[in-house]
Scaffold this motif. Structure first.
Motif, PDB file in Angstrom:
ATOM      1  N   GLU A   1      31.150  41.963  41.707  1.00 54.70           N
ATOM      2  CA  GLU A   1      29.748  41.818  42.129  1.00 54.70           C
ATOM      3  C   GLU A   1      29.648  40.906  43.345  1.00 54.70           C
ATOM      4  OE1 GLU A   1      25.636  42.531  42.045  1.00 54.70           O
ATOM      5  OE2 GLU A   1      27.392  43.590  41.254  1.00 54.70           O
ATOM      6  N   GLU A   2      30.460  39.855  43.377  1.00 54.45           N
ATOM      7  CA  GLU A   2      30.486  38.976  44.546  1.00 54.45           C
ATOM      8  C   GLU A   2      30.888  39.756  45.794  1.00 54.45           C
ATOM      9  OE1 GLU A   2      33.608  35.624  45.771  1.00 54.45           O
ATOM     10  OE2 GLU A   2      32.299  34.950  44.139  1.00 54.45           O
ATOM     11  N   ALA A   3      31.868  40.625  45.651  1.00 53.93           N
ATOM     12  CA  ALA A   3      32.316  41.440  46.785  1.00 53.93           C
ATOM     13  C   ALA A   3      31.282  42.495  47.158  1.00 53.93           C
ATOM     14  CB  ALA A   3      33.651  42.101  46.452  1.00 53.93           C
ATOM     15  N   ARG A   4      30.631  43.060  46.150  1.00 48.53           N
ATOM     16  CA  ARG A   4      29.642  44.109  46.438  1.00 48.53           C
ATOM     17  C   ARG A   4      28.504  43.584  47.299  1.00 48.53           C
ATOM     18  NH1 ARG A   4      24.786  45.929  45.112  1.00 48.53           N
ATOM     19  NH2 ARG A   4      24.389  44.192  43.676  1.00 48.53           N
ATOM     20  N   THR A   5      28.055  42.370  47.005  1.00 54.66           N
ATOM     21  CA  THR A   5      26.935  41.805  47.755  1.00 54.66           C
ATOM     22  C   THR A   5      27.395  41.003  48.979  1.00 54.66           C
ATOM     23  OG1 THR A   5      26.920  39.846  46.305  1.00 54.66           O
ATOM     24  CG2 THR A   5      25.480  41.686  45.710  1.00 54.66           C
ATOM     25  N   GLY A   6      28.699  40.803  49.095  1.00 56.35           N
ATOM     26  CA  GLY A   6      29.231  40.034  50.212  1.00 56.35           C
ATOM     27  C   GLY A   6      30.136  40.865  51.099  1.00 56.35           C
ATOM     28  N   ALA A   7      31.408  40.975  50.709  1.00 57.88           N
ATOM     29  CA  ALA A   7      32.415  41.649  51.539  1.00 57.88           C
ATOM     30  C   ALA A   7      32.049  43.093  51.864  1.00 57.88           C
ATOM     31  CB  ALA A   7      33.780  41.597  50.842  1.00 57.88           C
TER      32      ALA A   7
ATOM     33  N   MET B   1      34.335  52.025  40.217  1.00 61.23           N
ATOM     34  CA  MET B   1      33.005  51.409  40.286  1.00 61.23           C
ATOM     35  C   MET B   1      32.430  51.494  41.693  1.00 61.23           C
ATOM     36  SD  MET B   1      33.370  48.066  37.799  1.00 61.23           S
ATOM     37  CE  MET B   1      31.747  47.442  38.272  1.00 61.23           C
ATOM     38  N   THR B   2      33.280  51.326  42.693  1.00 64.07           N
ATOM     39  CA  THR B   2      32.818  51.388  44.082  1.00 64.07           C
ATOM     40  C   THR B   2      32.366  52.799  44.445  1.00 64.07           C
ATOM     41  OG1 THR B   2      34.359  49.623  44.657  1.00 64.07           O
ATOM     42  CG2 THR B   2      33.436  50.883  46.477  1.00 64.07           C
ATOM     43  N   LEU B   3      33.132  53.787  44.019  1.00 64.73           N
ATOM     44  CA  LEU B   3      32.775  55.168  44.329  1.00 64.73           C
ATOM     45  C   LEU B   3      31.505  55.602  43.607  1.00 64.73           C
ATOM     46  CD1 LEU B   3      36.294  56.897  44.298  1.00 64.73           C
ATOM     47  CD2 LEU B   3      34.953  56.150  46.266  1.00 64.73           C
ATOM     48  N   ALA B   4      31.169  54.903  42.528  1.00 61.74           N
ATOM     49  CA  ALA B   4      29.953  55.238  41.785  1.00 61.74           C
ATOM     50  C   ALA B   4      28.696  54.623  42.411  1.00 61.74           C
ATOM     51  CB  ALA B   4      30.083  54.779  40.332  1.00 61.74           C
TER      52      ALA B   4
ATOM     53  N   HIS C   1      40.513  42.788  48.795  1.00 63.55           N
ATOM     54  CA  HIS C   1      41.763  42.595  48.065  1.00 63.55           C
ATOM     55  C   HIS C   1      41.563  42.058  46.648  1.00 63.55           C
ATOM     56  CE1 HIS C   1      46.228  41.204  48.704  1.00 63.55           C
ATOM     57  NE2 HIS C   1      46.133  42.311  47.999  1.00 63.55           N
ATOM     58  N   ASP C   2      42.150  42.744  45.676  1.00 57.27           N
ATOM     59  CA  ASP C   2      42.395  42.203  44.331  1.00 57.27           C
ATOM     60  C   ASP C   2      41.167  41.814  43.528  1.00 57.27           C
ATOM     61  OD1 ASP C   2      45.171  42.520  44.418  1.00 57.27           O
ATOM     62  OD2 ASP C   2      45.481  40.558  45.324  1.00 57.27           O
ATOM     63  N   ILE C   3      40.071  42.543  43.658  1.00 62.22           N
ATOM     64  CA  ILE C   3      38.943  42.285  42.759  1.00 62.22           C
ATOM     65  C   ILE C   3      39.158  43.124  41.496  1.00 62.22           C
ATOM     66  CG2 ILE C   3      37.191  41.480  44.365  1.00 62.22           C
ATOM     67  CD1 ILE C   3      36.266  44.391  44.670  1.00 62.22           C
ATOM     68  N   ALA C   4      40.137  42.726  40.709  1.00 65.15           N
ATOM     69  CA  ALA C   4      40.554  43.529  39.565  1.00 65.15           C
ATOM     70  C   ALA C   4      41.054  42.649  38.422  1.00 65.15           C
ATOM     71  CB  ALA C   4      41.637  44.522  39.995  1.00 65.15           C
ATOM     72  N   GLN C   5      41.350  43.304  37.302  1.00 65.49           N
ATOM     73  CA  GLN C   5      41.724  42.606  36.082  1.00 65.49           C
ATOM     74  C   GLN C   5      43.022  41.826  36.199  1.00 65.49           C
ATOM     75  OE1 GLN C   5      41.023  45.850  36.663  1.00 65.49           O
ATOM     76  NE2 GLN C   5      40.504  46.914  34.746  1.00 65.49           N
ATOM     77  N   ASP C   6      43.951  42.301  37.009  1.00 61.98           N
ATOM     78  CA  ASP C   6      45.261  41.656  37.048  1.00 61.98           C
ATOM     79  C   ASP C   6      45.196  40.252  37.636  1.00 61.98           C
ATOM     80  OD1 ASP C   6      44.585  43.018  39.404  1.00 61.98           O
ATOM     81  OD2 ASP C   6      46.648  43.152  40.071  1.00 61.98           O
ATOM     82  N   PHE C   7      44.161  39.963  38.423  1.00 66.78           N
ATOM     83  CA  PHE C   7      44.000  38.615  38.954  1.00 66.78           C
ATOM     84  C   PHE C   7      42.955  37.798  38.199  1.00 66.78           C
ATOM     85  CE2 PHE C   7      46.500  39.770  42.600  1.00 66.78           C
ATOM     86  CZ  PHE C   7      47.014  38.559  43.030  1.00 66.78           C
ATOM     87  N   HIS C   8      41.946  38.460  37.645  1.00 62.26           N
ATOM     88  CA  HIS C   8      40.794  37.726  37.141  1.00 62.26           C
ATOM     89  C   HIS C   8      40.493  37.933  35.663  1.00 62.26           C
ATOM     90  CE1 HIS C   8      40.106  37.008  41.371  1.00 62.26           C
ATOM     91  NE2 HIS C   8      40.049  38.302  41.578  1.00 62.26           N
ATOM     92  N   GLY C   9      41.259  38.764  34.981  1.00 62.82           N
ATOM     93  CA  GLY C   9      41.004  38.993  33.569  1.00 62.82           C
ATOM     94  C   GLY C   9      39.591  39.489  33.337  1.00 62.82           C
ATOM     95  N   ASP C  10      38.920  38.922  32.333  1.00 63.13           N
ATOM     96  CA  ASP C  10      37.570  39.364  31.984  1.00 63.13           C
ATOM     97  C   ASP C  10      36.530  38.996  33.037  1.00 63.13           C
ATOM     98  OD1 ASP C  10      38.570  40.392  29.645  1.00 63.13           O
ATOM     99  OD2 ASP C  10      38.022  38.660  28.424  1.00 63.13           O
ATOM    100  N   LEU C  11      36.894  38.128  33.980  1.00 56.58           N
ATOM    101  CA  LEU C  11      35.949  37.717  35.025  1.00 56.58           C
ATOM    102  C   LEU C  11      35.924  38.677  36.211  1.00 56.58           C
ATOM    103  CD1 LEU C  11      36.672  33.868  35.124  1.00 56.58           C
ATOM    104  CD2 LEU C  11      34.746  35.030  34.016  1.00 56.58           C
TER     105      LEU C  11
ATOM    106  N   GLY D   1      37.765  49.620  52.717  1.00 57.91           N
ATOM    107  CA  GLY D   1      37.858  50.092  51.338  1.00 57.91           C
ATOM    108  C   GLY D   1      38.388  48.978  50.455  1.00 57.91           C
ATOM    109  N   LEU D   2      38.916  49.340  49.308  1.00 61.62           N
ATOM    110  CA  LEU D   2      39.485  48.371  48.379  1.00 61.62           C
ATOM    111  C   LEU D   2      41.005  48.442  48.420  1.00 61.62           C
ATOM    112  CD1 LEU D   2      36.545  48.469  47.343  1.00 61.62           C
ATOM    113  CD2 LEU D   2      37.450  48.186  45.025  1.00 61.62           C
ATOM    114  N   GLY D   3      41.643  47.275  48.280  1.00 60.02           N
ATOM    115  CA  GLY D   3      43.091  47.206  48.139  1.00 60.02           C
ATOM    116  C   GLY D   3      43.396  46.535  46.812  1.00 60.02           C
ATOM    117  N   VAL D   4      43.721  47.332  45.795  1.00 57.90           N
ATOM    118  CA  VAL D   4      43.837  46.819  44.433  1.00 57.90           C
ATOM    119  C   VAL D   4      45.032  47.432  43.708  1.00 57.90           C
ATOM    120  CG1 VAL D   4      41.391  46.270  44.134  1.00 57.90           C
ATOM    121  CG2 VAL D   4      42.180  48.591  43.687  1.00 57.90           C
ATOM    122  N   ASN D   5      45.340  46.831  42.550  1.00 55.62           N
ATOM    123  CA  ASN D   5      46.418  47.316  41.691  1.00 55.62           C
ATOM    124  C   ASN D   5      45.875  47.971  40.426  1.00 55.62           C
ATOM    125  OD1 ASN D   5      49.037  45.949  42.927  1.00 55.62           O
ATOM    126  ND2 ASN D   5      47.395  44.436  42.956  1.00 55.62           N
ATOM    127  N   ARG D   6      44.574  48.175  40.361  1.00 57.47           N
ATOM    128  CA  ARG D   6      43.941  48.809  39.205  1.00 57.47           C
ATOM    129  C   ARG D   6      42.944  49.853  39.692  1.00 57.47           C
ATOM    130  NH1 ARG D   6      47.593  46.581  37.311  1.00 57.47           N
ATOM    131  NH2 ARG D   6      47.711  45.173  35.514  1.00 57.47           N
TER     132      ARG D   6
END
Length: 336
Positions: free
Chosen positions: A155-161, A189-192, A139-149, A178-183
């Motif tokens: 990356e935290e999700a890629r190596t963890g979740a 990036m995941t599909l790549a 959930h929500d590993i995207a710009q709308d929650f984290h901005g530039d971070l 899969g991913l549940g996001v608004n962006r």
């Protein structure tokens, strides 16, 4: 596994409103709405710990924990661990502000590590009162929650979740993830990636009548090429396409209000409901496996199902495109 082989139908129940999104929904109204969904034949339910700090999961569980487990498909999300400790300050929900101000006051830990993912799933199972979850969305590993971070959160999700969910799928504990996001960018990036491989994604608000151009540029061609399916969240764009005033979780700006007026005028001329246009548009893309509108009133469930069945003239879609109200790249019902 293809989501189309997991999901029981093209429409499900999006439970964000059950977390008191925008307003405090009385318990009896929430339960009546979910009972109406079940009685009308809805068998796919999506929820998340974020929605009201666990409130939506608790309410969805009040319905589903009493139903035969093999008769429905359930998805929830990872990335938030709900604590028993209560929040004393203001929540930081990025662009969504105080969206769930009327939810529970429990503290929310935002974390996508392997350990947090397992804690998130355990908490969800407890709140839902079920023995298993079919689909888990990151959930929500995207710009709308984290901005530039957001890239560091990805990356935290890629190596963890991602790795935890891949293992759970391979072990048969869940059917898909899969991913549940608004962006669109996190899904791209995941599909790549070479691995892990998601089964699909829940894209909220980015494949609606009002906002779909960006998804069509790169994400959906990638998804089609890899055979990855999409669940469309937010098909009414936070309510503006269902007679409400919100777009992107806030009051709709004048340009959006004007665009909706133009769509409605065309729909009225053809005797078409805007809800029907919204739902059927979102499902017309070959990658779309299901659409999950939210509701807080029992009557809305019947409206949604009627909108899905409504006969929309091909000429309506053709004129919608000619009026530049949908992208020329967007697949439309009837093969337009």
């Amino acid at each position: 596994m293809s989501l189309k082989n997991v999901l029981p139908a093209h429409i499900g129940f999006g439970s964000a409103p059950m977390g008191n999104m925008f307003r405090a929904v009385p318990d009896e109204e929430a339960l009546a709405t979910m009972n109406a969904a079940w009685d009308e034949g809805i068998r796919y339910y999506d929820t998340a710990p974020l929605y009201g700090a666990g409130l939506a999961e608790i309410r969805v569980g009040e319905l589903l924990s009493r139903k035969p487990r093999d008769e429905f498909v359930l998805s929830t999300k990872v990335g938030r661990v709900i604590l028993d400790e209560l929040e004393t300050g203001n929540r930081d929900l990025g662009e969504k502000g105080d969206l769930f101000a009327n939810g529970r006051k429990n503290k929310i830990v935002h974390e996508w590590t392997a350990e947090a993912t397992e804690r998130s799933v355990e908490g969800s199972l407890k709140r839902l009162g079920v023995d298993r979850i079919d689909i888990l969305w990151v959930h929500d590993i995207a710009q709308d929650f984290h901005g530039d971070l957001w890239v560091s959160k990805f990356e935290e999700a890629r190596t963890g979740a991602f790795r935890v969910l891949s293992r759970l799928r391979d072990e048969g504990v869940i059917k898909a993830w899969g991913l549940g996001v608004n962006r669109t960018e996190p899904v791209e990036m995941t599909l790549a990636l070479d691995e892990p491989r998601p089964d699909g994604f829940l894209l909220a608000g980015r494949y609606s009548l009002l906002d779909h151009e960006h998804a069509l540029q790169r994400l959906l061609p990638m998804a089609a090429e890899q055979g990855v399916d999409m669940v469309v969240g937010g098909p009414y764009s936070s309510g503006i396409l269902a007679g409400g005033t919100h777009f992107e979780y806030v009051e709709a700006p004048p340009d959006i209000v004007d665009r909706v007026k133009r769509i409605k005028a065309l729909a009225d001329r053809y005797g078409v409901g805007v809800k029907a246009a919204a739902l059927q548009f979102s499902l017309a893309h070959p990658a779309s496996a299901a659409v999950i509108p939210g509701a807080t009133k029992p009557s809305r469930i019947a409206e949604d199902l009627a909108a899905l069945r409504e006969q929309v003239p091909v000429d309506f879609w053709r004129e919608l495109r000619e009026a530049d109200l949908v992208s020329p790249k967007a697949p439309l019902p009837g093969g337009v």
